[in-house]
Motif scaffolding. Structure first.
Motif, PDB file in Angstrom:
ATOM      1  N   LYS A 255       0.849  -1.191   0.000  1.00  0.00           N
ATOM      2  CA  LYS A 255       0.000   0.000   0.000  1.00  0.00           C
ATOM      3  C   LYS A 255       0.884   1.240   0.000  1.00  0.00           C
ATOM      4  N   ILE A 256       0.504   2.211  -0.808  1.00  0.00           N
ATOM      5  CA  ILE A 256       1.306   3.435  -0.954  1.00  0.00           C
ATOM      6  C   ILE A 256       0.553   4.612  -0.338  1.00  0.00           C
ATOM      7  N   ILE A 257       1.250   5.379   0.483  1.00  0.00           N
ATOM      8  CA  ILE A 257       0.682   6.565   1.119  1.00  0.00           C
ATOM      9  C   ILE A 257       1.450   7.778   0.608  1.00  0.00           C
ATOM     10  N   GLU A 258       0.745   8.737   0.070  1.00  0.00           N
ATOM     11  CA  GLU A 258       1.384   9.923  -0.501  1.00  0.00           C
ATOM     12  C   GLU A 258       1.719  10.932   0.583  1.00  0.00           C
ATOM     13  N   LEU A 259       2.944  11.428   0.569  1.00  0.00           N
ATOM     14  CA  LEU A 259       3.348  12.500   1.475  1.00  0.00           C
ATOM     15  C   LEU A 259       3.017  13.836   0.817  1.00  0.00           C
ATOM     16  N   PRO A 260       2.251  14.703   1.482  1.00  0.00           N
ATOM     17  CA  PRO A 260       1.862  15.968   0.865  1.00  0.00           C
ATOM     18  C   PRO A 260       3.021  16.930   0.672  1.00  0.00           C
ATOM     19  N   ASN A 261       4.064  16.822   1.525  1.00  0.00           N
ATOM     20  CA  ASN A 261       5.183  17.769   1.441  1.00  0.00           C
ATOM     21  C   ASN A 261       6.476  17.050   1.781  1.00  0.00           C
ATOM     22  N   ALA A 262       7.363  16.891   0.794  1.00  0.00           N
ATOM     23  CA  ALA A 262       8.624  16.175   1.010  1.00  0.00           C
ATOM     24  C   ALA A 262       9.568  16.939   1.920  1.00  0.00           C
ATOM     25  N   SER A 263       9.417  18.274   2.017  1.00  0.00           N
ATOM     26  CA  SER A 263      10.310  19.083   2.844  1.00  0.00           C
ATOM     27  C   SER A 263      10.081  18.875   4.335  1.00  0.00           C
ATOM     28  N   LYS A 264       8.990  18.187   4.704  1.00  0.00           N
ATOM     29  CA  LYS A 264       8.721  17.916   6.113  1.00  0.00           C
ATOM     30  C   LYS A 264       9.240  16.550   6.544  1.00  0.00           C
ATOM     31  N   SER A 265       9.881  15.838   5.659  1.00  0.00           N
ATOM     32  CA  SER A 265      10.433  14.520   5.971  1.00  0.00           C
ATOM     33  C   SER A 265      11.950  14.623   6.118  1.00  0.00           C
ATOM     34  N   ALA A 266      12.448  14.272   7.301  1.00  0.00           N
ATOM     35  CA  ALA A 266      13.887  14.361   7.553  1.00  0.00           C
ATOM     36  C   ALA A 266      14.660  13.408   6.648  1.00  0.00           C
ATOM     37  N   VAL A 267      14.089  12.241   6.359  1.00  0.00           N
ATOM     38  CA  VAL A 267      14.763  11.261   5.501  1.00  0.00           C
ATOM     39  C   VAL A 267      14.984  11.827   4.101  1.00  0.00           C
ATOM     40  N   LEU A 268      13.949  12.430   3.533  1.00  0.00           N
ATOM     41  CA  LEU A 268      14.055  12.949   2.169  1.00  0.00           C
ATOM     42  C   LEU A 268      14.963  14.174   2.117  1.00  0.00           C
ATOM     43  N   VAL A 269      14.939  15.007   3.149  1.00  0.00           N
ATOM     44  CA  VAL A 269      15.821  16.185   3.192  1.00  0.00           C
ATOM     45  C   VAL A 269      17.285  15.739   3.283  1.00  0.00           C
ATOM     46  N   ALA A 270      17.554  14.754   4.145  1.00  0.00           N
ATOM     47  CA  ALA A 270      18.927  14.263   4.297  1.00  0.00           C
ATOM     48  C   ALA A 270      19.425  13.613   3.003  1.00  0.00           C
ATOM     49  N   GLU A 271      18.578  12.823   2.355  1.00  0.00           N
ATOM     50  CA  GLU A 271      18.984  12.182   1.096  1.00  0.00           C
ATOM     51  C   GLU A 271      19.203  13.210  -0.004  1.00  0.00           C
ATOM     52  N   ASP A 272      18.410  14.280  -0.003  1.00  0.00           N
ATOM     53  CA  ASP A 272      18.583  15.333  -1.007  1.00  0.00           C
ATOM     54  C   ASP A 272      19.921  16.043  -0.828  1.00  0.00           C
ATOM     55  N   ILE A 273      20.293  16.340   0.414  1.00  0.00           N
ATOM     56  CA  ILE A 273      21.590  16.974   0.684  1.00  0.00           C
ATOM     57  C   ILE A 273      22.724  16.034   0.280  1.00  0.00           C
ATOM     58  N   ALA A 274      22.587  14.743   0.606  1.00  0.00           N
ATOM     59  CA  ALA A 274      23.620  13.769   0.258  1.00  0.00           C
ATOM     60  C   ALA A 274      23.808  13.671  -1.257  1.00  0.00           C
ATOM     61  N   GLN A 275      22.721  13.708  -2.005  1.00  0.00           N
ATOM     62  CA  GLN A 275      22.817  13.652  -3.467  1.00  0.00           C
ATOM     63  C   GLN A 275      23.522  14.887  -4.017  1.00  0.00           C
ATOM     64  N   GLN A 276      23.254  16.055  -3.443  1.00  0.00           N
ATOM     65  CA  GLN A 276      23.927  17.264  -3.892  1.00  0.00           C
ATOM     66  C   GLN A 276      25.431  17.193  -3.622  1.00  0.00           C
ATOM     67  N   LEU A 277      25.815  16.631  -2.477  1.00  0.00           N
ATOM     68  CA  LEU A 277      27.239  16.504  -2.152  1.00  0.00           C
ATOM     69  C   LEU A 277      27.916  15.494  -3.078  1.00  0.00           C
ATOM     70  N   GLN A 278      27.207  14.420  -3.440  1.00  0.00           N
ATOM     71  CA  GLN A 278      27.777  13.422  -4.342  1.00  0.00           C
ATOM     72  C   GLN A 278      27.995  13.982  -5.747  1.00  0.00           C
ATOM     73  N   LYS A 279      27.183  14.985  -6.101  1.00  0.00           N
ATOM     74  CA  LYS A 279      27.341  15.636  -7.406  1.00  0.00           C
ATOM     75  C   LYS A 279      28.346  16.783  -7.350  1.00  0.00           C
ATOM     76  N   ARG A 280      29.133  16.813  -6.284  1.00  0.00           N
ATOM     77  CA  ARG A 280      30.205  17.801  -6.086  1.00  0.00           C
ATOM     78  C   ARG A 280      29.672  19.225  -5.941  1.00  0.00           C
ATOM     79  N   GLY A 281      28.473  19.353  -5.394  1.00  0.00           N
ATOM     80  CA  GLY A 281      27.923  20.668  -5.128  1.00  0.00           C
ATOM     81  C   GLY A 281      28.523  21.269  -3.869  1.00  0.00           C
ATOM     82  N   SER A 282      28.419  22.573  -3.718  1.00  0.00           N
ATOM     83  CA  SER A 282      28.943  23.260  -2.539  1.00  0.00           C
ATOM     84  C   SER A 282      28.119  22.868  -1.318  1.00  0.00           C
ATOM     85  N   PHE A 283      28.795  22.442  -0.255  1.00  0.00           N
ATOM     86  CA  PHE A 283      28.054  22.000   0.927  1.00  0.00           C
ATOM     87  C   PHE A 283      27.374  23.172   1.617  1.00  0.00           C
TER      88      PHE A 283
END
Length: 233
Positions: free
Chosen positions: A102-130
């Motif tokens: 069963k899939i539950i939709e999150l209305p706002n990804a910015s309120k999820s610590a997991v998604l925020v942390a993974e987004d920052i990690a992806q930016q760092l892996q792409k050699r973005g400025s921390f």
């Protein structure tokens, strides 16, 4: 000796629900626990672009029900439900049990610590400025309407010779207040210079306030009720 406590584990069983909801005897408990870990790892590895923030597993005598909290349910479902049907079949082959996803939709990804942390990690892996990634993430989270956010990076930031910690926060994050819903996550960015750890804390407010608003089940990890935000296959 450090006195740090995981905010989620600190609240489990008091105000925060368990991520695995089942009961087993001592003889079966270990095997089912390992099976839960395999299910979570397999789902995460096969759906890295689906923005899955939480996986809740419920077991009955006959079947296993997996609730996937995702900010991109369309990717999980696929065209005419092909992706979710394939995932269900793969999980049944992996465990040998009858599965229900069963899939539950999150209305706002910015309120999820997991998604925020993974987004920052992806930016760092792409050699973005921390520093740019840190500031951008803090701004996005605060704009979503939370009470506070704190982010900590640790490792060879910017390719430096020595590893160090960088912390940034907005608003307040009361870690020791049990009635506050503090979402916590840890992600790792595997860069050419080494692994950089990303920790995120988000204060979502009081649990009592969330129960009085729509969509509280999806945020608190409770078993979803029938609604337009849940998808079942």
């Amino acid at each position: 000796m450090g006195q740090k406590t995981n905010p989620t584990g600190f609240r489990i069983g008091i105000t925060e629900p368990h991520r695995s909801k089942w009961f087993a005897s001592k003889k079966e408990f270990g095997d089912l626990l390992v099976e839960d870990k395999k299910l979570r790892d397999y789902i995460k590895s096969k759906n890295q672009n689906a923005a899955i923030s939480r996986i809740v597993i419920e077991r009955t005598r006959d079947s296993v029900v997996v609730f996937l909290h995702s900010a991109r349910p369309g990717i999980l479902i696929g065209q005419k439900g092909q992706n979710i049907d394939r995932l269900k079949a793969e999980l049944e082959d992996l465990t040998g049990r009858r599965m229900d996803v069963k899939i539950i939709e999150l209305p706002n990804a910015s309120k999820s610590a997991v998604l925020v942390a993974e987004d920052i990690a992806q930016q760092l892996q792409k050699r973005g400025s921390f520093r740019r990634a840190l500031k951008r993430s803090l701004d996005q989270v605060m704009e979503s309407g939370v009470h506070g956010v704190k982010v900590e990076l640790s490792g060879r930031l910017g390719g430096a010779e020595m590893s160090r910690n960088e912390k940034a926060s907005r608003g307040s994050v009361p870690l020791s207040t049990l009635r506050r819903h503090v979402d916590y996550a840890l992600a790792e960015a595997k860069t050419a210079q080494g692994v950089i750890g990303v920790k995120v804390w988000i204060d979502l407010g009081d649990y009592a306030d969330e129960e009085n608003t729509d969509g509280s089940d999806a945020q608190a990890g409770k078993a979803p009720q029938a609604s337009k935000r849940s998808y079942k296959r």
